[in-house]
Write a protein that holds these residues in place. Structure first.
Motif, PDB file in Angstrom:
ATOM      1  N   ARG A 188     -33.850 -44.257  20.940  1.00  0.00           N
ATOM      2  CA  ARG A 188     -34.017 -43.315  20.176  1.00  0.00           C
ATOM      3  C   ARG A 188     -33.427 -43.164  18.978  1.00  0.00           C
ATOM      4  O   ARG A 188     -32.547 -43.970  19.021  1.00  0.00           O
ATOM      5  N   SER A 241     -31.265 -42.318  15.861  1.00  0.00           N
ATOM      6  CA  SER A 241     -29.888 -41.518  15.885  1.00  0.00           C
ATOM      7  C   SER A 241     -29.566 -40.759  14.223  1.00  0.00           C
ATOM      8  O   SER A 241     -28.998 -39.937  13.998  1.00  0.00           O
ATOM      9  N   SER A 242     -30.576 -41.953  13.393  1.00  0.00           N
ATOM     10  CA  SER A 242     -30.889 -41.298  11.616  1.00  0.00           C
ATOM     11  C   SER A 242     -31.671 -41.306  11.272  1.00  0.00           C
ATOM     12  O   SER A 242     -32.132 -42.895  12.049  1.00  0.00           O
ATOM     13  N   GLN A 287     -33.848 -46.677   8.903  1.00  0.00           N
ATOM     14  CA  GLN A 287     -33.997 -45.851  10.636  1.00  0.00           C
ATOM     15  C   GLN A 287     -32.836 -46.387  11.057  1.00  0.00           C
ATOM     16  O   GLN A 287     -32.271 -46.969  11.239  1.00  0.00           O
ATOM     17  N   ASP A 288     -31.930 -45.903  11.589  1.00  0.00           N
ATOM     18  CA  ASP A 288     -30.942 -46.252  13.005  1.00  0.00           C
ATOM     19  C   ASP A 288     -31.379 -45.677  14.422  1.00  0.00           C
ATOM     20  O   ASP A 288     -31.981 -44.383  14.647  1.00  0.00           O
ATOM     21  N   ALA A 329     -30.207 -45.721  18.415  1.00  0.00           N
ATOM     22  CA  ALA A 329     -29.307 -45.514  18.980  1.00  0.00           C
ATOM     23  C   ALA A 329     -28.978 -46.545  20.472  1.00  0.00           C
ATOM     24  O   ALA A 329     -30.223 -46.706  20.923  1.00  0.00           O
ATOM     25  N   HIS A 378     -25.784 -50.383  17.627  1.00  0.00           N
ATOM     26  CA  HIS A 378     -27.383 -49.643  16.997  1.00  0.00           C
ATOM     27  C   HIS A 378     -28.273 -50.598  15.859  1.00  0.00           C
ATOM     28  O   HIS A 378     -27.321 -51.575  16.280  1.00  0.00           O
TER      29      HIS A 378
END
Length: 513
Positions: free
Chosen positions: A349, A351-352, A371-372, A374, A447
């Motif tokens: 998903r 996460s940031s 984009q991060d 997880a 991540h």
């Protein structure tokens, strides 16, 4: 005889006996000595800690039983030993060829494919040799090439000597490679007379279907084995199948005589350009498959060549064409398949997102250029599109970092990897593993940090619409259209009458070559 009264028990003459209280007095005294413990024990003994859970469901006793069961399972979980990692065993050593042949002879294999099973044991003392008996002048037999079998080995099992089997193999290899002979090919063998029983019979004739359009035979002429080629005339006219869609496109095509694999390929091809479920029942389907018919009567159905559907003025016409070594579907204008946006770089998903944020390690706000996602440590990371690896190595705060250059000035970056799986300059395909999730560089946990670049500048990944489409042009487009016109010239079904169209809509349709 006693009789009961309020005061106690009396005998027949009315003489008073001991009262019940007096009779059980000592027992009552002992119970009084037990005190509160006896009262608690008596109350506890009436409680059933393990009632029948199938009886009086949702009652107080039932919930007490559920609690007991949960307690026992919890105790078992905490008292169970920790999971033990299995110790990998050593790989079995490869057995020698002689032992392999011995094991193979004792195996059970399909005799229809010419497998040799069983071991030949020597005769015992009980067996008496026969006197000399006459042999048949010729033996006619058939052998079948098994899966993974050798051509010479098949002949040797049939009784041909090793030298002649090798000679026949050399002759046949002049017409086609022996590896092109398919498993299941049947060979008719004629063995001649031999001078004595101590030698193998000579091969007089061998005949088999080498290819769909070629029959080979090896015959003994004037004492010498010679190869005879017999070409088989083959009609390569494709098979064209048309009909009304009706209530089910698949059932209508099957009823018209289309092979199941061809229908599956047809649905995938049409589905790449339009929704199959949106095709109305009044539409006409049109598919052409490769089809070969030999003069001996055999039929060979090949792959799907053309897929079309006509819905009034709207039509979809697709033909398979090979471009740059890759086969795909092109429409009548020479436009190939469209490939959509980027694939997911990792299974996880987000996460940031892209934009300003407070850095979790540095402690101040700065631009987050990607984009991060997880994910667990060690999860595979995939290339989102085809491209070339521009950077693969350590890169300051990014840790282990990979950067891929794509078409149209686009690029993608993958940071904080635990391990890199590609090298710089390598070509990668969409979905190929390029590394594994980690927490190298400035990272607080495992991540994936993913970035997208346009002309070297990081942009918001959500703003990218990366679509590629192959397109024919020049001489290749002319060849494509010429081939399409030749397929459209294949004679199809005669147009159905109105009464026949109603039958075709329910799955019964016409078929033509």
């Amino acid at each position: 005889m006693f009789q009961r009264s309020d005061q106690g028990f009396g005998a027949g003459g009315g003489v008073a006996a001991l009262s019940l209280d007096q009779a059980i007095g000592p027992i009552r005294v002992r119970r009084q000595k037990s005190g509160a413990f006896d009262r608690f024990g008596g109350r506890f003994s009436d409680i059933d800690l393990a009632p029948d859970l199938g009886h009086r469901v949702f009652s107080a006793d039932w919930f007490r039983g559920v609690a007991t069961l949960g307690g026992l399972l919890t105790a078992t979980w905490f008292l169970a030993p920790a999971a033990i990692t299995p110790i990998p065993g050593a790989a079995a050593a490869t057995i020698p060829q002689a032992q392999w042949e011995q094991a193979r002879s004792g195996a059970i294999s399909p005799l229809a494919l010419g497998a040799d099973t069983g071991r030949r044991m020597a005769a015992t003392d009980v067996v008496r040799p026969l006197t000399e008996t006459p042999e048949r002048p010729q033996l006619e037999l058939s052998a079948t090439v098994g899966q993974g079998d050798g051509f010479a080995r098949v002949l040797e099992r049939a009784g041909v000597s090793k030298g002649e089997a090798s000679q026949v193999g050399d002759l046949v290899s002049q017409a086609l490679p022996l590896s092109d002979i398919k498993s299941g090919t049947r060979m008719d063998i004629l063995l001649g007379r031999r001078p004595n029983k101590r030698v193998a019979r000579p091969l007089d004739r061998l005949a088999f279907r080498a290819r769909f359009d070629l029959k080979l035979s090896v015959e003994r002429m004037d004492g010498v084995l010679r190869l005879v080629r017999t070409p088989i005339a083959v009609d390569d006219t494709p098979l064209r199948i048309q009909g009304n869609v009706g209530s089910s496109l698949y059932r209508a095509a099957r009823a018209a005589g289309a092979p199941p694999k061809a229908i599956e390929a047809y649905l995938r091809a049409i589905g790449s350009r339009r929704s199959v479920s949106s095709i109305p029942s009044s539409a006409r389907f049109d598919l052409i498959v490769a089809h070969r018919r030999a003069e001996t009567g055999e039929v060979e159905v090949g792959e799907l060549l053309y897929a079309g559907v006509t819905d009034g003025a709207k039509s979809t016409r697709l033909m398979r064409w090979t471009m740059d070594g890759k086969s795909q579907w092109f429409d009548a204008d020479g436009a190939g398949e469209r490939h959509g946006s980027f694939a997911m770089p990792v299974s996880g998903r987000m996460s940031s997102g892209f934009g300003m944020r407070r850095h979790p390690i540095l402690g101040y706000s700065r631009m987050h250029k990607g984009q991060d996602f997880a994910a667990r440590h060690g999860q595979p990371i995939y290339a989102v599109a085809d491209g070339t690896v521009a950077v693969a190595g350590r890169n300051a705060g990014y840790g282990n970092f990979v950067r891929i250059s794509h078409a149209g000035g686009l690029g993608t970056g993958y940071a904080h990897m635990s391990r890199i799986a590609v090298r710089g300059g390598a070509r990668v395909r969409q979905g190929q593993v390029i590394g594994y999730v980690g927490s190298t560089g400035l990272s607080t946990g495992p991540h994936l940090h993913w970035e997208v670049y346009r002309n070297g500048v990081a942009v918001n990944p959500r703003s990218i619409s990366f679509v590629t489409q192959a397109r024919l042009s020049g001489g290749e487009l002319s060849q494509f259209r010429s081939r399409l016109n030749s397929l459209m010239a294949v004679r199809g079904a005669v147009p159905a009458a109105p009464a026949q169209q109603q039958q075709a809509a329910s799955g019964r349709d016409t078929r033509a070559r």
